[in-house]
Design a protein around this motif. Structure first.
Motif, mmCIF file in Angstrom:
data_model
loop_
_atom_site.group_PDB
_atom_site.id
_atom_site.type_symbol
_atom_site.label_atom_id
_atom_site.label_comp_id
_atom_site.label_asym_id
_atom_site.label_seq_id
_atom_site.Cartn_x
_atom_site.Cartn_y
_atom_site.Cartn_z
ATOM 1 N N GLU A 150 0.834 -1.202 0.000
ATOM 2 C CA GLU A 150 0.000 0.000 0.000
ATOM 3 C C GLU A 150 0.867 1.251 0.000
ATOM 4 O OE1 GLU A 150 -3.656 2.019 2.548
ATOM 5 O OE2 GLU A 150 -2.484 0.419 3.459
ATOM 6 N N ASP A 151 1.920 1.263 0.834
ATOM 7 C CA ASP A 151 2.831 2.399 0.862
ATOM 8 C C ASP A 151 3.492 2.603 -0.501
ATOM 9 O OD1 ASP A 151 2.208 2.754 3.530
ATOM 10 O OD2 ASP A 151 4.043 1.800 4.279
ATOM 11 N N LYS A 152 3.889 1.490 -1.102
ATOM 12 C CA LYS A 152 4.520 1.560 -2.428
ATOM 13 C C LYS A 152 3.541 2.132 -3.456
ATOM 14 C CE LYS A 152 6.204 -1.466 -6.058
ATOM 15 N NZ LYS A 152 6.277 -2.849 -6.501
ATOM 16 N N TYR A 153 2.293 1.675 -3.436
ATOM 17 C CA TYR A 153 1.299 2.166 -4.380
ATOM 18 C C TYR A 153 0.984 3.643 -4.134
ATOM 19 C CZ TYR A 153 0.503 -2.679 -5.808
ATOM 20 O OH TYR A 153 0.661 -3.952 -6.271
ATOM 21 N N ILE B 285 1.406 6.566 -6.799
ATOM 22 C CA ILE B 285 0.307 7.482 -7.117
ATOM 23 C C ILE B 285 0.788 8.921 -7.022
ATOM 24 C CG2 ILE B 285 -1.897 8.383 -6.250
ATOM 25 C CD1 ILE B 285 -2.620 5.450 -5.551
ATOM 26 N N LYS B 286 1.552 9.237 -5.977
ATOM 27 C CA LYS B 286 2.085 10.595 -5.840
ATOM 28 C C LYS B 286 2.967 10.954 -7.027
ATOM 29 C CE LYS B 286 2.056 10.716 -0.794
ATOM 30 N NZ LYS B 286 2.871 10.715 0.423
ATOM 31 N N ILE B 287 3.822 10.026 -7.419
ATOM 32 C CA ILE B 287 4.721 10.264 -8.563
ATOM 33 C C ILE B 287 3.900 10.495 -9.834
ATOM 34 C CG2 ILE B 287 6.428 9.175 -10.072
ATOM 35 C CD1 ILE B 287 7.563 7.825 -7.500
ATOM 36 N N LEU B 288 2.885 9.652 -10.037
ATOM 37 C CA LEU B 288 2.057 9.790 -11.238
ATOM 38 C C LEU B 288 1.267 11.098 -11.227
ATOM 39 C CD1 LEU B 288 0.793 6.114 -11.629
ATOM 40 C CD2 LEU B 288 2.450 7.311 -13.069
ATOM 41 N N ILE B 289 0.799 11.497 -10.047
ATOM 42 C CA ILE B 289 0.080 12.774 -9.951
ATOM 43 C C ILE B 289 1.009 13.928 -10.307
ATOM 44 C CG2 ILE B 289 -0.941 14.400 -8.301
ATOM 45 C CD1 ILE B 289 -2.283 11.961 -6.952
ATOM 46 N N ASP B 290 2.250 13.871 -9.800
ATOM 47 C CA ASP B 290 3.223 14.922 -10.140
ATOM 48 C C ASP B 290 3.503 14.944 -11.642
ATOM 49 O OD1 ASP B 290 3.386 15.686 -7.499
ATOM 50 O OD2 ASP B 290 5.249 14.589 -7.097
ATOM 51 N N LYS B 291 3.670 13.760 -12.233
ATOM 52 C CA LYS B 291 3.906 13.690 -13.673
ATOM 53 C C LYS B 291 2.713 14.241 -14.452
ATOM 54 C CE LYS B 291 7.204 9.870 -13.838
ATOM 55 N NZ LYS B 291 7.460 8.513 -14.346
ATOM 56 N N LEU B 292 1.505 13.930 -13.981
ATOM 57 C CA LEU B 292 0.301 14.438 -14.635
ATOM 58 C C LEU B 292 0.260 15.958 -14.570
ATOM 59 C CD1 LEU B 292 -2.503 14.090 -15.936
ATOM 60 C CD2 LEU B 292 -3.430 13.833 -13.628
ATOM 61 N N LYS B 293 0.566 16.522 -13.408
ATOM 62 C CA LYS B 293 0.571 17.982 -13.270
ATOM 63 C C LYS B 293 1.595 18.604 -14.211
ATOM 64 C CE LYS B 293 -1.068 18.166 -8.496
ATOM 65 N NZ LYS B 293 -0.730 18.456 -7.104
ATOM 66 N N GLU B 294 2.775 17.990 -14.298
ATOM 67 C CA GLU B 294 3.805 18.508 -15.212
ATOM 68 C C GLU B 294 3.324 18.432 -16.658
ATOM 69 O OE1 GLU B 294 7.473 16.409 -14.557
ATOM 70 O OE2 GLU B 294 7.573 17.015 -12.456
ATOM 71 N N ALA B 295 2.701 17.314 -17.013
ATOM 72 C CA ALA B 295 2.206 17.146 -18.382
ATOM 73 C C ALA B 295 1.110 18.162 -18.685
ATOM 74 C CB ALA B 295 1.684 15.720 -18.583
ATOM 75 N N GLU B 296 0.231 18.411 -17.708
ATOM 76 C CA GLU B 296 -0.821 19.402 -17.915
ATOM 77 C C GLU B 296 -0.225 20.800 -18.087
ATOM 78 O OE1 GLU B 296 -3.243 18.696 -14.457
ATOM 79 O OE2 GLU B 296 -4.593 17.353 -15.559
ATOM 80 N N THR B 297 0.803 21.099 -17.293
ATOM 81 C CA THR B 297 1.465 22.401 -17.409
ATOM 82 C C THR B 297 2.106 22.545 -18.784
ATOM 83 O OG1 THR B 297 1.901 22.453 -15.027
ATOM 84 C CG2 THR B 297 3.241 23.891 -16.404
ATOM 85 N N ARG B 298 2.791 21.491 -19.226
ATOM 86 C CA ARG B 298 3.400 21.540 -20.561
ATOM 87 C C ARG B 298 2.338 21.675 -21.645
ATOM 88 N NH1 ARG B 298 6.416 17.227 -18.492
ATOM 89 N NH2 ARG B 298 5.356 15.777 -19.872
ATOM 90 N N ALA B 299 1.219 20.980 -21.472
ATOM 91 C CA ALA B 299 0.144 21.051 -22.465
ATOM 92 C C ALA B 299 -0.432 22.465 -22.530
ATOM 93 C CB ALA B 299 -0.953 20.044 -22.133
#
Length: 92
Positions: free
Chosen positions: A26-29, A33-47
């Motif tokens: 659960e901790d690993k997941y 999730i935090k990493i993916l959320i950060d990547k999503l935010k970066e991708a949205e900013t780039r978009a």
């Protein structure tokens, strides 16, 4: 009763081990999730940046097309004036 207690103790140990294992998963997941959320935010900013850049480029293209049209019209007027001047000179 001692046998049942021993079996219950083993079951409890197994459950505790499973709980620890799943807690780690659960901790690993959650970290993933935090990493993916950060990547999503970066991708949205780039978009968003890309969309603004595209809008600016489209405006630049429109401006250049307008300028080209005006320049072509000016060239056509200049050409007509030169043609008329040439005719006038030939008539003299």
């Amino acid at each position: 009763i001692d046998e049942q207690i021993r079996l219950m103790d083993q079951n409890l140990k197994c459950l505790n081990a499973a709980e620890e294992k799943y807690s780690q998963k659960e901790d690993k997941y959650e970290e993933e999730i935090k990493i993916l959320i950060d990547k999503l935010k970066e991708a949205e900013t780039r978009a968003e940046f890309a969309e603004r850049s595209v809008a600016k480029l489209e405006k630049t293209i429109d401006d250049l097309e307008d300028k080209l049209k005006c320049t072509k019209e000016e060239h056509l007027c200049t050409q007509r004036m030169l043609d008329q001047t040439l005719l006038d000179l030939n008539e003299m």
